[in-house]
Motif scaffolding. Structure first.
Motif, PDB file in Angstrom:
ATOM      1  N   ARG A 157       1.285  -1.296  -0.017  1.00 33.12           N
ATOM      2  CA  ARG A 157       0.062   0.253   0.088  1.00 33.12           C
ATOM      3  C   ARG A 157       1.354   1.501  -0.095  1.00 33.12           C
ATOM      4  O   ARG A 157       0.428   2.054  -1.015  1.00 33.12           O
ATOM      5  N   LEU A 158       2.009   1.362   0.821  1.00 34.69           N
ATOM      6  CA  LEU A 158       2.482   2.058   0.801  1.00 34.69           C
ATOM      7  C   LEU A 158       3.200   2.956  -0.553  1.00 34.69           C
ATOM      8  O   LEU A 158       4.011   3.834  -1.079  1.00 34.69           O
ATOM      9  N   GLU A 159       4.515   1.166  -0.765  1.00 34.62           N
ATOM     10  CA  GLU A 159       4.668   1.162  -2.447  1.00 34.62           C
ATOM     11  C   GLU A 159       3.669   2.351  -3.460  1.00 34.62           C
ATOM     12  O   GLU A 159       3.864   3.244  -4.217  1.00 34.62           O
ATOM     13  N   ALA A 160       1.995   1.188  -3.243  1.00 31.91           N
ATOM     14  CA  ALA A 160       1.251   2.110  -4.398  1.00 31.91           C
ATOM     15  C   ALA A 160       0.500   3.972  -4.329  1.00 31.91           C
ATOM     16  O   ALA A 160       0.660   4.753  -5.579  1.00 31.91           O
ATOM     17  N   SER A 161       1.200   4.035  -2.897  1.00 29.34           N
ATOM     18  CA  SER A 161       0.501   5.318  -2.432  1.00 29.34           C
ATOM     19  C   SER A 161       1.579   6.169  -2.855  1.00 29.34           C
ATOM     20  O   SER A 161       1.213   7.713  -2.401  1.00 29.34           O
ATOM     21  N   GLY A 162       2.815   5.833  -3.091  1.00 36.08           N
ATOM     22  CA  GLY A 162       4.253   6.375  -3.243  1.00 36.08           C
ATOM     23  C   GLY A 162       4.973   7.254  -2.312  1.00 36.08           C
ATOM     24  O   GLY A 162       5.545   7.813  -2.533  1.00 36.08           O
ATOM     25  N   ASP A 163       4.001   6.294  -1.079  1.00 34.20           N
ATOM     26  CA  ASP A 163       4.989   6.913   0.398  1.00 34.20           C
ATOM     27  C   ASP A 163       6.923   6.139   0.463  1.00 34.20           C
ATOM     28  O   ASP A 163       7.254   6.577   0.804  1.00 34.20           O
ATOM     29  N   VAL A 164       6.640   5.380   0.030  1.00 32.94           N
ATOM     30  CA  VAL A 164       7.993   4.253  -0.072  1.00 32.94           C
ATOM     31  C   VAL A 164       7.778   3.462  -1.403  1.00 32.94           C
ATOM     32  O   VAL A 164       7.782   3.188  -2.251  1.00 32.94           O
ATOM     33  N   THR A 165       8.688   4.244  -1.906  1.00 37.99           N
ATOM     34  CA  THR A 165       9.623   3.870  -3.668  1.00 37.99           C
ATOM     35  C   THR A 165      10.983   3.534  -4.064  1.00 37.99           C
ATOM     36  O   THR A 165      10.948   3.402  -4.992  1.00 37.99           O
TER      37      THR A 165
END
Length: 601
Positions: A157-165
């Motif tokens: 979810r964090l990768e999808a939201s751009g918080d962790v890329t």
């Protein structure tokens, strides 16, 4: 002579009484089972609560121990990496920490440093300095300034939201936990742990523990940074020590050569006094030799516990329990001992309270067991008598002489009376335990009361009464006292019946009531079997019976009822007894003057 019709009527009445008694007995068994189930449920619940409290206590003690040991390592002149390695090892005592790293953040330069990084998959690859900021897990904690628990689902979810890329290293962990570290009043880094094994799942409680450790690691990091920046400046070193939340002292040549301000609160003595006296000045005399011996052993390098308790006496005379953690150091190029002091008085008192509470629960369980044993034994005998007598009348009534029938009926009546007496005693004990035993003093003439009581005992205990010689010494017949008649009946009745019952070989039973100034003293003496010394300490406990009573029937409730009745009168009771020579019970009750309103016409 009783006719057959009358006997038949009596038999039918007895059978009805027998059925009623059986119903009462069954109801009593049901209530007993319900009470036992309720008591067991309560005991089990309390046991689980105590276990939970013990677990919380052990957890708190572990946290405290880890904190002390972190403080010890911070003051042990280790390299920064060795210190962090020691912290990593201590952290493993609190939660899963096989993989751990520390990241320091420079806000001005926008870079990260990893002074410590241990990972079973990444190895040393990420032990780097001056790493530019990205959008990884570390930066996510720095941005949010909050502890973060991340598993595979949340990572997606964090990768999808751009918080962790831009996560670095092996990202296939089962669970990852990172907490921010406050360094000099601002977010200056993070402390993180992670696990790859299936089933690893960090919880909010783990986050709290890691945050707790991070706070102390942050303080240590500040100290190391200060020492590095100022080349081990003594002034900066003192500043760090002063900010530690426990008492810190250095003992050298038998005196305190350094003490932080927190010591004043720990031992409740002014700092200038402590620094001007031998280090043993405030130690409790009973612990002085032990502390001096261990201090000497530590200076000589001999094996000795690094942590132990001792007592101090404050300036107000209060005794406090201090937990000491010590390590030998070098101070001004001479051997010394660094001590960390914490006041654990409140914790020790709480532990003692818990132990007392647990002991009370054990005593309650023991009382329950003794009650069940007593009820099972004492009710079985009269019920068996009733059942056997009824069976005898049912099958052999037409062949039984009239006197034999009367004897059989008398056995049933005696058994009913015995059970009724036992139930009354149990009810009195129950009211006492519930705080419902009432004290209602009224003017009463003690002498007619005692004479009537002796007549009742003569009728109820005919065979036993005939074996003894009763001697009485009572006040004038008309003299009145303010007493509760019901409670006095419990006192005198139980003491006299015991004296008669436990004199199987006869002898004198003496009842004496004396008026001494403002006291009324009742003495009951016998020449019976006596009471073993080992039993006398438990004599007034419910369901306790002396070890030498043998086959003499009893419930162990009489003297407990006597003690409660005496207490209600604000009186005292004492006993003198010797096995084989008899016993003497002395009851002393207040004898307040009666006003005109109390006097009877």
């Amino acid at each position: 002579m009783i006719s057959d019709a009358e006997l038949q009527t009596q038999l039918e009445q007895l059978q009805a009484q027998h059925a009623a008694l059986q119903a009462q007995y069954q109801a009593l068994q049901i209530r007993q089972q319900e009470h036992e189930i309720s008591a067991n449920q309560w005991l089990n619940q309390r046991t689980e609560e105590l276990k939970a409290e013990a677990r919380e206590q052990r957890k708190a003690e572990t946290l405290q121990r880890v904190f002390y040991r972190i403080a010890e390592r911070a003051a042990a002149d280790l390299s920064f990496y060795d210190f962090l390695q020691a912290v990593h090892g201590l952290l493993g005592e609190l939660l899963y920490a096989k993989n751990c790293y520390v990241c320091l953040y420079d806000e001005k330069k926008q870079i990260k440093d990893f002074p410590y990084y241990v990972d079973e998959r990444d190895g040393d690859a990420l032990q780097l300095s001056a790493v530019p900021l990205r959008r990884g897990l570390t930066e996510f904690v720095l941005r949010t300034a909050q502890p973060q628990i991340i598993d595979a689902e949340r990572l997606k979810r964090l990768e999808a939201s751009g918080d962790v890329t831009e996560g670095s290293g092996d990202m296939s962990f089962s669970s990852w936990l990172g907490v921010p570290m406050q360094i000099r009043g601002q977010i200056g880094g993070i402390l993180a742990v992670q696990g790859y094994e299936p089933g690893i799942a960090y919880s909010p409680a783990d986050a709290d523990i890691l945050s707790f450790v991070a706070n102390h690691v942050s303080s240590a990091i500040e100290r190391y940074q200060a020492l590095d920046a100022l080349r081990n400046s003594e002034a900066r070193y003192r500043t760090v020590i002063e900010n530690v939340g426990v008492g810190v002292v250095v003992v050298q040549d038998g005196r305190l050569v350094f003490a932080n301000a927190s010591v004043e609160g720990v031992v409740d003595h002014p700092l200038d006094y402590l620094l001007s006296q031998p280090f043993t000045a405030v130690i409790h005399p009973d612990d002085l030799a032990m502390v001096v011996e261990r201090h000497g052993m530590r200076l000589r390098g001999e094996p000795v516990d690094s942590t132990y308790d001792f007592r101090v006496i404050t300036q107000t005379g209060e005794v406090r329990i201090i937990e000491l953690s010590a390590v030998r150091i070098e101070w001004a190029k001479q051997d010394a001992v660094l001590l960390f002091l914490v006041d654990t008085t409140a914790r020790r008192e709480a532990e003692q309270t818990k132990r007392i509470s647990l002991q009370k629960q054990i005593e309650l369980n023991d009382m329950k067991t003794r009650f069940i044993s007593m009820a099972s034994h004492e009710f079985r005998t009269p019920l068996a008598t009733i059942h056997g007598s009824v069976e005898l009348l049912l099958h052999y009534e037409d062949r039984m002489p009239a006197d034999k029938k009367r004897q059989t009926l008398q056995k049933i009546d005696d058994a009913v009376e015995r059970m009724t007496h036992m139930l009354e005693n149990v009810l009195v004990i129950g009211r006492t335990g519930a705080g419902q035993l009432e004290f209602k003093p009224r003017p009463m003439a003690i002498t007619p009361f005692c004479m009537g009581l002796l007549d009742e005992l003569r009728s109820a205990m005919t065979r036993q009464y005939e074996r003894v010689s009763v001697v009485i010494d009572l006040p004038p017949h008309e003299q009145q006292f303010l007493l509760d008649e019901t409670l006095i009946r419990n006192i005198a009745g139980n003491l006299l019946s015991n004296a008669i019952k436990y004199s199987p070989d006869g002898g004198e039973v003496t009842l004496r009531v004396q008026v001494l100034a403002d006291q009324l003293v009742m003495t009951v003496r016998d020449q019976g079997i006596g009471i073993p010394e080992a039993d006398q300490a438990h004599l007034f406990e419910s369901f306790h019976r002396a070890s030498n009573v043998g086959p003499i029937a009893g419930t162990g409730l009489g003297l407990s009822i006597v003690k409660d009745a005496v207490t209600c009168h604000l009186g005292t009771i004492s006993v003198q007894s010797q096995v084989g020579q008899g016993s003497c019970f002395t009851v002393t009750l207040p004898n307040p003057p009666m006003s005109a309103a109390h006097a009877t016409p």
